[in-house]
Design a protein around this motif. Structure first.
Motif, PDB file in Angstrom:
ATOM      1  N   LEU A   1      78.335  -7.944 -23.654  1.00 55.17           N
ATOM      2  CA  LEU A   1      77.807  -9.261 -23.991  1.00 55.17           C
ATOM      3  C   LEU A   1      79.145 -10.042 -24.724  1.00 55.17           C
ATOM      4  O   LEU A   1      79.312 -11.323 -24.304  1.00 55.17           O
ATOM      5  CB  LEU A   1      76.556  -9.343 -25.185  1.00 55.17           C
ATOM      6  N   GLU A   2      79.782  -9.403 -25.449  1.00 55.20           N
ATOM      7  CA  GLU A   2      80.900 -10.119 -26.169  1.00 55.20           C
ATOM      8  C   GLU A   2      82.119 -10.514 -24.784  1.00 55.20           C
ATOM      9  O   GLU A   2      82.704 -11.547 -24.847  1.00 55.20           O
ATOM     10  CB  GLU A   2      81.605  -9.318 -27.144  1.00 55.20           C
ATOM     11  N   ASP A   3      82.168  -9.519 -24.068  1.00 53.00           N
ATOM     12  CA  ASP A   3      83.098 -10.002 -22.785  1.00 53.00           C
ATOM     13  C   ASP A   3      82.596 -11.186 -22.038  1.00 53.00           C
ATOM     14  O   ASP A   3      83.354 -12.109 -21.571  1.00 53.00           O
ATOM     15  CB  ASP A   3      83.479  -8.616 -22.195  1.00 53.00           C
ATOM     16  N   GLY A   4      81.356 -11.021 -21.842  1.00 52.43           N
ATOM     17  CA  GLY A   4      80.439 -12.229 -21.094  1.00 52.43           C
ATOM     18  C   GLY A   4      80.781 -13.524 -21.616  1.00 52.43           C
ATOM     19  O   GLY A   4      80.887 -14.499 -21.024  1.00 52.43           O
ATOM     20  N   LYS A   5      80.373 -13.522 -23.070  1.00 47.14           N
ATOM     21  CA  LYS A   5      80.426 -14.582 -23.826  1.00 47.14           C
ATOM     22  C   LYS A   5      82.075 -15.187 -23.850  1.00 47.14           C
ATOM     23  O   LYS A   5      82.038 -16.301 -23.669  1.00 47.14           O
ATOM     24  CB  LYS A   5      80.038 -14.546 -25.100  1.00 47.14           C
TER      25      LYS A   5
END
Length: 453
Positions: free
Chosen positions: A237-241
Motif C-alpha cells: 500500500l505504501e509503495d502504491g501510494k
C-alpha cells in the motif's frame, strides 16, 4: 520447522504433557495424602493419643494385667496410668458394685452401682464425648472382679480417619491437576486473543498518511505468518501510494507544461488567421477561417481549463472567499455570453428575482464556474436551443441557482458526473468554495443545481 512453530503443535504439546502426567497422578496423590496426614499428626493437640483405637487397646491390656490383684494394687496401677495420661478420668468398680477409686476424686460417678445403672452408663457412653472405654478387670472371663472405666475428651484424640479422608485427598489433588490444565489452556488462548486484538487494532488505526502502521513480528507461528502477510500488504500500500503520488505529480507537471507550451503555437496560428481574413478569399475560404477561429477558441478554452485544473489540484491556488451577491455575478457572466448564445441560436431564459443571493465565494473563480457551465451548454446542448437560469431550491435546503437546457443530455461524450475537463474544474471549485453541486440529466435535458452549504 513450520509444524514445530505452529499454534497447533504447542497446544498438542500441552495435551500430551497432561496425558503423560496422568499415570503419575495417583502416586503423587498417595504421597501428598501421606504428607498431609503426617503434618496433621504433628500438629494434633497431643501426640500421646494418636487414635481412640490405640488408647482403647492399651486400656484393655491394662485391665487384663490386673487379674487376681488386690484392690490396693489395682489402685496403685491405675494411679500410675493416671500420671502417664493426666488428661484422662479413671474409676473402677469392684465385684460388689461399689466404686473403689476415682481419679480425680471429684469425679461425679455413683458410689453404688446397679445392673440397670451400669447398662444405662454404658449405653450413654457409646460415641459420646468424652471418649469412654469400659474394660473388665482380668478380662471377660473374670468379670466378677469388677470393671474399670477410662474417659478422655475427644478433643485430645488425633484420629487419622477423622482428620482426612483418602478419597478427599485424591479428589482434591485431581481437581488441582484439572484446574492447572484449564489455567494453562486459558493462558495459551488468552495470549492468542491478545495478539489477534493487537493485529486488529493495527488494521483499524491508520497512520498519518492514511495507511495502517506495521506490526512487530513476535513468533513464527500462524499468527506471526498473518502479521507478516499484513506487513507485506502495508508495504505494498505504501509503495502504491508513493507511485500514485509520483504519477500525480508527473501528470500535473505534464498538464502545466503542455498548457504553457501550446499557447505559443496557438498565438501564432491566430495571428496568421487574422492576416488571412484581410486577404481576398472565396466564401468557402472565409467559412473555413471562421471554423478554424472557432475551434482554436475552443482549444484555447480547453488549455485554460487544463491549466486551472492543474493549479487547483496541486494546491497552488488560494481562494479568497468573500460574501458576494451571486445573482449579480450570474447576470454579468450571462451578459458576456449573450452574443454567443444568440449566434448559436440558443434562447436565454433568465429569472433571478430582485433579492440578492449572498454566498461566500471567490468572485474570479466563481465566474470561471459559470463560464464552464455556459460553455458546456453551447458545446453539448445547443441543439435544444434553450438555456434557463433561475432561482430554485436545493432539495428543500435553501435557495439555489439552477442552470438548465433542453439538449440530449450528457450521456453521449460527457458523463453526468462531469468527466470533461471543464466540468472537472467546476467540481473542484465547488468543493473548495463549499458549494453543493448536483447534475440531473436525461434525454429531455440537463439541470445543474448550485447551492451554498
Amino acid at each position: 520447522m513450520r509444524f514445530r512453530n505452529s499454534l497447533t503443535s504447542r497446544y498438542l504439546l500441552i495435551v500430551l504433557i497432561a496425558m503423560i502426567f496422568m499415570p503419575i497422578v495417583f502416586p503423587l496423590a498417595a504421597g501428598f495424602y501421606w504428607f498431609v496426614n503426617d503434618q496433621l499428626r504433628i500438629t494434633a493437640p497431643s501426640v500421646k493419643y494418636p487414635s481412640g483405637e490405640l488408647l482403647e487397646s492399651k486400656w484393655h491390656k491394662e485391665a487384663a494385667s490386673l487379674s487376681g490383684m488386690k484392690p490396693d494394687m489395682i489402685n496403685e496401677r491405675l494411679q500410675r496410668f493416671k500420671r502417664e495420661y493426666p488428661e484422662t478420668s479413671i474409676f473402677w468398680v469392684d465385684g460388689e458394685n461399689r466404686t473403689r477409686l476415682k481419679l480425680p476424686e471429684n469425679l461425679e460417678v455413683p458410689e453404688q452401682w446397679s445392673a440397670l445403672r451400669t447398662v444405662a452408663f454404658m449405653k450413654n457412653s457409646i460415641d459420646s464425648d468424652p471418649f469412654t472405654v469400659v474394660a473388665y478387670i482380668g478380662g471377660k472371663e473374670l468379670a466378677g472382679q469388677g470393671f474399670m472405666v477410662l474417659q478422655l475428651p475427644r478433643s485430645f484424640l488425633n484420629n487419622p480417619d477423622e482428620i482426612t479422608s483418602e478419597a478427599t485427598i485424591f479428589t482434591l489433588f485431581l481437581v488441582a491437576m484439572l484446574l492447572s490444565f484449564i489455567l494453562v489452556s486459558w493462558l495459551f488462548f488468552a495470549r492468542i486473543r491478545k495478539r489477534l486484538l493487537h493485529l486488529r487494532e493495527a488494521m483499524t488505526s491508520p497512520g498519518a498518511n492514511g495507511i495502517p502502521e506495521l506490526v512487530v513480528l513476535r513468533k513464527p507461528d500462524e499468527i506471526g505468518q498473518l502479521e507478516a502477510a499484513y506487513n507485506d500488504m502495508v508495504a505494498q500500500l505504501e509503495d502504491g501510494k508513493r507511485r500514485e503520488k509520483e504519477e500525480e505529480e508527473l501528470r500535473k507537471s505534464l498538464i502545466s507544461s503542455l498548457s504553457h507550451d501550446l499557447r505559443t503555437p496557438l498565438t501564432v496560428i491566430r495571428s496568421h488567421i487574422f492576416s488571412l481574413e484581410h486577404e481576398p478569399l472565396t466564401e468557402k475560404g472565409k467559412a473555413s477561417l471562421a471554423l478554424m477561429e472557432s475551434k482554436i477558441g475552443d482549444l484555447g478554452g480547453l488549455i485554460d481549463n487544463l491549466l486551472s485544473y492543474s493549479l487547483l489540484t496541486s494546491g497552488r491556488v488560494q481562494l479568497a472567499l468573500e460574501p458576494r451577491d451571486v445573482s449579480r455575478l450570474v447576470r454579468e457572466s450571462a451578459a458576456a455570453w449573450y452574443a454567443v448564445w444568440e449566434k448559436e441560436g440558443i434562447e436565454a431564459d433568465i429569472d433571478l428575482g430582485d433579492e440578492p443571493l449572498v454566498w461566500m465565494v471567490d468572485e474570479l473563480w466563481f465566474k470561471r464556474i459559470l463560464d464552464n457551465l455556459f460553455q458546456n451548454v453551447v458545446r453539448h446542448a445547443k441543439s435544444g436551443g434553450y438555456i434557463g437560469i433561475h432561482r430554485g431550491e436545493f432539495q428543500g435546503n435553501g435557495p439555489a441557482l439552477v442552470i438548465s437546457d433542453k439538449g440530449p443530455g450528457m450521456e453521449g461524450g460527457t458523463s453526468a458526473k462531469g468527466a470533461g475537463i471543464g466540468l472537472a474544474v467546476v467540481d473542484v471549485l465547488t468543493k473548495e468554495m463549499g458549494i453543493r453541486y448536483s447534475v440531473d440529466t436525461s434525454a429531455e435535458g440537463t439541470f445543474i443545481t448550485l447551492s451554498a452549504k
